[in-house]
Write a protein that holds these residues in place. Structure first.
Motif, PDB file in Angstrom:
ATOM      1  N   SER C  40       0.832  -1.222   0.000  1.00  0.00           N
ATOM      2  CA  SER C  40       0.000   0.000   0.000  1.00  0.00           C
ATOM      3  C   SER C  40       0.850   1.249   0.000  1.00  0.00           C
ATOM      4  O   SER C  40       0.548   2.226  -0.685  1.00  0.00           O
ATOM      5  N   ASN C  41       1.922   1.228   0.798  1.00  0.00           N
ATOM      6  CA  ASN C  41       2.802   2.399   0.856  1.00  0.00           C
ATOM      7  C   ASN C  41       3.506   2.624  -0.469  1.00  0.00           C
ATOM      8  O   ASN C  41       3.686   3.762  -0.897  1.00  0.00           O
ATOM      9  N   VAL C  42       3.894   1.520  -1.122  1.00  0.00           N
ATOM     10  CA  VAL C  42       4.573   1.662  -2.423  1.00  0.00           C
ATOM     11  C   VAL C  42       3.614   2.283  -3.433  1.00  0.00           C
ATOM     12  O   VAL C  42       3.963   3.227  -4.142  1.00  0.00           O
ATOM     13  N   VAL C  43       2.388   1.767  -3.441  1.00  0.00           N
ATOM     14  CA  VAL C  43       1.396   2.266  -4.397  1.00  0.00           C
ATOM     15  C   VAL C  43       1.107   3.744  -4.119  1.00  0.00           C
ATOM     16  O   VAL C  43       0.902   4.537  -5.037  1.00  0.00           O
ATOM     17  N   ALA C  44       1.126   4.116  -2.833  1.00  0.00           N
ATOM     18  CA  ALA C  44       0.880   5.515  -2.473  1.00  0.00           C
ATOM     19  C   ALA C  44       2.109   6.391  -2.691  1.00  0.00           C
ATOM     20  O   ALA C  44       2.093   7.578  -2.389  1.00  0.00           O
ATOM     21  N   GLY C  45       3.192   5.784  -3.180  1.00  0.00           N
ATOM     22  CA  GLY C  45       4.394   6.563  -3.486  1.00  0.00           C
ATOM     23  C   GLY C  45       5.326   6.759  -2.301  1.00  0.00           C
ATOM     24  O   GLY C  45       6.299   7.496  -2.389  1.00  0.00           O
ATOM     25  N   GLU C  46       5.019   6.093  -1.179  1.00  0.00           N
ATOM     26  CA  GLU C  46       5.862   6.263   0.012  1.00  0.00           C
ATOM     27  C   GLU C  46       6.936   5.183   0.048  1.00  0.00           C
ATOM     28  O   GLU C  46       6.791   4.162   0.720  1.00  0.00           O
ATOM     29  N   TYR C  47       7.987   5.402  -0.726  1.00  0.00           N
ATOM     30  CA  TYR C  47       9.109   4.455  -0.718  1.00  0.00           C
ATOM     31  C   TYR C  47      10.367   5.231  -1.073  1.00  0.00           C
ATOM     32  O   TYR C  47      10.300   6.316  -1.651  1.00  0.00           O
ATOM     33  N   PRO C  48      11.542   4.670  -0.695  1.00  0.00           N
ATOM     34  CA  PRO C  48      12.784   5.375  -0.989  1.00  0.00           C
ATOM     35  C   PRO C  48      13.008   5.466  -2.497  1.00  0.00           C
ATOM     36  O   PRO C  48      13.049   4.435  -3.182  1.00  0.00           O
ATOM     37  N   GLN C  49      13.123   6.700  -3.025  1.00  0.00           N
ATOM     38  CA  GLN C  49      13.202   6.884  -4.472  1.00  0.00           C
ATOM     39  C   GLN C  49      14.589   6.572  -5.018  1.00  0.00           C
ATOM     40  O   GLN C  49      14.724   6.076  -6.120  1.00  0.00           O
ATOM     41  N   GLU C  50      15.606   6.938  -4.210  1.00  0.00           N
ATOM     42  CA  GLU C  50      16.955   6.946  -4.764  1.00  0.00           C
ATOM     43  C   GLU C  50      17.725   5.660  -4.519  1.00  0.00           C
ATOM     44  O   GLU C  50      18.853   5.522  -4.957  1.00  0.00           O
ATOM     45  N   ARG C  51      17.139   4.733  -3.800  1.00  0.00           N
ATOM     46  CA  ARG C  51      17.894   3.498  -3.553  1.00  0.00           C
ATOM     47  C   ARG C  51      16.962   2.290  -3.667  1.00  0.00           C
ATOM     48  O   ARG C  51      15.733   2.423  -3.708  1.00  0.00           O
ATOM     49  N   ASN C  52      17.596   1.111  -3.683  1.00  0.00           N
ATOM     50  CA  ASN C  52      16.806  -0.117  -3.708  1.00  0.00           C
ATOM     51  C   ASN C  52      16.136  -0.341  -2.356  1.00  0.00           C
ATOM     52  O   ASN C  52      16.621   0.114  -1.335  1.00  0.00           O
ATOM     53  N   PHE C  53      15.038  -1.028  -2.353  1.00  0.00           N
ATOM     54  CA  PHE C  53      14.352  -1.338  -1.096  1.00  0.00           C
ATOM     55  C   PHE C  53      13.628  -2.681  -1.246  1.00  0.00           C
ATOM     56  O   PHE C  53      13.685  -3.311  -2.299  1.00  0.00           O
ATOM     57  N   ARG C  54      12.995  -3.107  -0.174  1.00  0.00           N
ATOM     58  CA  ARG C  54      12.285  -4.388  -0.214  1.00  0.00           C
ATOM     59  C   ARG C  54      10.790  -4.151  -0.087  1.00  0.00           C
ATOM     60  O   ARG C  54      10.366  -3.250   0.637  1.00  0.00           O
ATOM     61  N   ILE C  55      10.014  -4.963  -0.783  1.00  0.00           N
ATOM     62  CA  ILE C  55       8.573  -4.938  -0.566  1.00  0.00           C
ATOM     63  C   ILE C  55       8.163  -6.291  -0.010  1.00  0.00           C
ATOM     64  O   ILE C  55       8.825  -7.302  -0.243  1.00  0.00           O
ATOM     65  N   GLY C  56       7.077  -6.311   0.751  1.00  0.00           N
ATOM     66  CA  GLY C  56       6.601  -7.566   1.314  1.00  0.00           C
ATOM     67  C   GLY C  56       5.106  -7.688   1.131  1.00  0.00           C
ATOM     68  O   GLY C  56       4.389  -6.692   1.131  1.00  0.00           O
ATOM     69  N   GLY C  57       4.635  -8.905   0.945  1.00  0.00           N
ATOM     70  CA  GLY C  57       3.203  -9.146   0.807  1.00  0.00           C
ATOM     71  C   GLY C  57       2.946 -10.586   0.439  1.00  0.00           C
ATOM     72  O   GLY C  57       3.818 -11.440   0.577  1.00  0.00           O
ATOM     73  N   LEU C  58       1.743 -10.851  -0.018  1.00  0.00           N
ATOM     74  CA  LEU C  58       1.391 -12.209  -0.438  1.00  0.00           C
ATOM     75  C   LEU C  58       1.343 -12.259  -1.963  1.00  0.00           C
ATOM     76  O   LEU C  58       0.886 -11.313  -2.608  1.00  0.00           O
ATOM     77  N   VAL C  59       1.785 -13.389  -2.523  1.00  0.00           N
ATOM     78  CA  VAL C  59       1.692 -13.577  -3.971  1.00  0.00           C
ATOM     79  C   VAL C  59       0.224 -13.834  -4.322  1.00  0.00           C
ATOM     80  O   VAL C  59      -0.408 -14.723  -3.752  1.00  0.00           O
ATOM     81  N   VAL C  60      -0.327 -13.024  -5.227  1.00  0.00           N
ATOM     82  CA  VAL C  60      -1.745 -13.148  -5.583  1.00  0.00           C
ATOM     83  C   VAL C  60      -1.980 -14.472  -6.322  1.00  0.00           C
ATOM     84  O   VAL C  60      -1.178 -14.877  -7.172  1.00  0.00           O
ATOM     85  N   GLU C  61      -3.083 -15.156  -5.973  1.00  0.00           N
ATOM     86  CA  GLU C  61      -3.434 -16.426  -6.627  1.00  0.00           C
ATOM     87  C   GLU C  61      -3.575 -16.223  -8.143  1.00  0.00           C
ATOM     88  O   GLU C  61      -4.122 -15.214  -8.590  1.00  0.00           O
ATOM     89  N   ASP C  62      -3.113 -17.187  -8.905  1.00  0.00           N
ATOM     90  CA  ASP C  62      -3.211 -17.177 -10.378  1.00  0.00           C
ATOM     91  C   ASP C  62      -2.564 -15.959 -11.033  1.00  0.00           C
ATOM     92  O   ASP C  62      -2.972 -15.547 -12.116  1.00  0.00           O
TER      93      ASP C  62
END
Lengths: 250, 53, 157
Positions: C40-62
Motif C-alpha cells: 500500500s505504501n509503495v502504491v501511495a508513493g511512500e518508498y525510498p526513491q533513490e535506492r533499492n528497497f524491499r517490498i513484502g506481501g502475499l503472492v496473488v493467486e493465479d
C-alpha cells in the motif's frame, strides 16, 4: 526461610548443593531431549508448507529461547550482586555468560541453515530479528571480554553487572522485533494470541525440547558455577580444608 | 532411508541437530576439563604449602 | 534510605534510563528498522526513491506468468489492500508459491512495476500437517473473502 537463603549465599554450601543438583537436572534433561528429538524427527508430521525442513524448529527454538533466558538470568544475577553485595550472584552471572553465548550461536546458525532452503537466504542484513540476535551474541562476547580484561574480581563483577543490565533492552527488542517491525522472520508461534499455532503432534515434542534444554542449561550451569566458586574462594579456609580432607571436593 | 532423507532437506535438518549436539557436548567437556584443572592446581599448591609447615 | 535501597533505586533508574533512550532511538529510526515496505505504501508513493528497497506481501493467486524459454517471470503482490506487479529473473526459494508470503528486493521501474533482483519467501507462524491444512483451507477462504473484496480501499498517490 531466611536460614535457607543464608545457607544458599554461603559458598561452601552452594558448592556442594550445585554438585548434588547436577544429576537431578541432567537426567530429566536427557530424557526430555531424547523424547523430543525422536518424536520431533520421526513422529511429528511434516509441515504443510515446509515439509521436513520445519524439524529444525526442535533445536532452533529451544536454543533461541535459552539465548534470551540465559541473558536475563545473567542480568538478574548482576542486579542481585550489585544491590545485595552478594559475590555469589556475580559468580553465577559469570558462569552463565559462555553458556548463553553458545546457545545464541546455535540459534543464529540453525536459523541460518533453516533460512537457506525456506526463505532463500542464509542471512539478511537489516532484518530486525536477525540483527538483534546477532547483537545479543556480541553482548555476551563483550561481557566475557570485559571480565577477562579486569584483574580485580570485585571491579570486574561490578562492570559486568552494569553491562549485563544495560543489554537487557536488547533482549526485549529480540523478543518483540517481529511484532514492532516488518521482518523476514515469522511471528510468535507458541505465545500467539488464541493459543499455539501448531498441531499437537508437532507441539508436544517442541515443548519437551524447550523444557529439556532448560534443565540442561541448569546442569551445565551448575558445573560452571562450581568452577567459578572454587576459583574465587581459592584462598579461603573452607577450600583448603575441603581439598585436604580425605574425600576431597572435586 | 526415506526418513533420513527428510524430503531432500536431510542435509539442513541433520546438520542442525549434529551441530547442536557438538556445541553442547564440546562446551561441557571443556567446562569439565577446566574445573578439574583448577582443582588440581589448587590441590598442588595447598599440599605444597601444607608440607612446608 | 538504607544503602541497599539506594543501590536498588540506582539500578532501577539506570535500567529505566537505558530503556527510554533505546525506545526514543528506535522510534527515530522506525522506518529504517522496517525490513520491507508494505505494498500500500509503495502504491501511495511512500518508498525510498533513490535506492533499492524491499517490498513484502502475499503472492496473488493465479498471478504468476512465466516467459516461455527463459527465467523471466511476472506476478502480483498484495497486502490485502493494494496490488503491485513484480518482474523477476532468477532463482526462487522452495517456499515461493501463490498465496505465500514473499519479500522482494529491488526498485520501482517504469509503469508501476517493481523490478526485483532477489526474491525471498516468508512463512507464517502456523505449523500443521498437510491434511489439517487442507481441511482448514476452506475455512480460511471464507475468512479471507471479505478482506479481499470489502476491505479497506487502495489509495494510490
Amino acid at each position: 526461610m531466611w536460614k535457607f537463603f543464608h545457607q544458599l549465599a554461603s559458598p561452601p554450601h552452594f558448592y556442594r548443593l550445585a554438585a548434588t543438583l547436577m544429576p537431578w537436572l541432567a537426567v530429566p534433561a536427557l530424557l526430555l531431549i531424547a523424547y523430543g528429538t525422536y518424536a520431533g524427527l520421526f513422529l511429528a508430521s511434516p509441515d504443510y508448507q515446509q515439509g521436513d525442513a520445519f524439524r529444525i524448529i526442535y533445536v532452533h527454538v529451544p536454543s533461541a529461547y535459552l539465548s534470551m533466558m540465559a541473558y536475563m538470568f545473567m542480568a538478574i544475577s548482576g542486579a542481585i550482586g550489585l544491590i545485595w553485595r552478594l559475590k555469589l550472584a556475580h559468580a553465577v552471572g559469570a558462569a552463565a555468560a559462555p553458556l548463553g553465548a553458545a546457545f545464541t550461536f546455535l540459534a543464529l546458525v540453525t536459523g541460518s541453515i533453516w533460512g537457506r532452503p525456506m526463505w532463500g537466504t542464509w542471512w539478511e542484513w537489516g532484518d530486525p530479528r536477525l540483527t538483534s540476535e546477532l547483537i545479543l551474541l556480541f553482548l555476551y562476547f563483550g561481557y566475557m571480554a570485559l571480565r577477562s580484561s579486569i584483574d580485580d574480581t570485585a571491579k570486574a563483577d561490578k562492570a559486568c553487572a552494569v553491562l549485563a543490565l544495560v543489554g537487557v533492552v536488547n533482549v526485549v527488542v529480540v523478543h518483540y522485533s517481529v511484532e514492532w517491525w516488518s521482518s523476514l522472520h515469522q511471528g510468535q508461534t507458541l505465545m500467539k494470541k488464541g493459543g499455539p499455532g501448531m498441531d499437537a503432534d508437532m507441539l508436544y515434542p517442541l515443548l519437551a525440547m524447550i523444557l529439556g534444554f532448560t534443565f540442561l542449561f541448569g546442569a551445565l550451569l551448575a558445573r560452571r558455577i562450581r568452577t567459578e566458586v572454587l576459583y574465587r574462594e581459592r584462598r579461603t579456609r573452607w577450600v583448603r580444608e575441603m581439598i585436604l580432607s580425605p574425600e576431597g571436593g572435586r | 532411508m526415506d526418513t533420513l532423507a527428510m524430503g531432500n532437506y536431510g542435509v539442513y535438518v541433520w546438520s542442525c541437530f549434529a551441530l547442536t549436539l557438538i556445541v553442547i557436548v564440546f562446551s561441557d567437556w571443556r567446562a569439565r576439563a577446566h574445573h578439574n584443572q583448577v582443582y588440581r592446581d589448587m590441590e598442588v599448591r595447598i599440599k605444597a604449602l601444607e608440607d612446608r609447615q | 534510605m538504607k544503602p541497599r535501597q539506594q543501590r536498588m533505586l540506582a539500578v532501577g533508574l539506570a535500567v529505566a534510563g537505558v530503556a527510554i533512550a533505546a525506545a526514543l532511538t528506535l522510534k527515530a529510526f522506525d522506518e529504517n528498522m522496517m525490513f520491507f515496505v508494505e505494498v500500500s505504501n509503495v502504491v501511495a508513493g511512500e518508498y525510498p526513491q533513490e535506492r533499492n528497497f524491499r517490498i513484502g506481501g502475499l503472492v496473488v493467486e493465479d498471478s504468476i506468468e512465466r516467459e516461455e524459454g527463459s527465467l523471466d517471470m511476472r506476478f502480483r503482490v498484495t497486502d490485502m489492500r493494494c496490488e503491485l506487479s513484480v518482474m523477476y529473473n532468477g532463482v526462487l526459494p522452495d517456499l515461493f508459491r501463490e498465496g505465500q508470503g514473499v519479500v522482494a528486493h529491488g526498485a520501482m521501474g517504469a509503469g508501476e512495476v517493481f523490478i526485483a533482483d532477489k526474491i525471498l519467501a516468508k512463512h507464517d507462524e502456523n505449523y500443521m500437517a498437510p491434511e489439517v491444512a487442507a481441511s482448514l483451507a476452506k475455512h480460511v477462504d471464507e475468512k479471507m473473502a471479505p478482506l479481499q473484496e470489502g476491505g479497506a480501499e487502495c489509495n494510490s498517490g
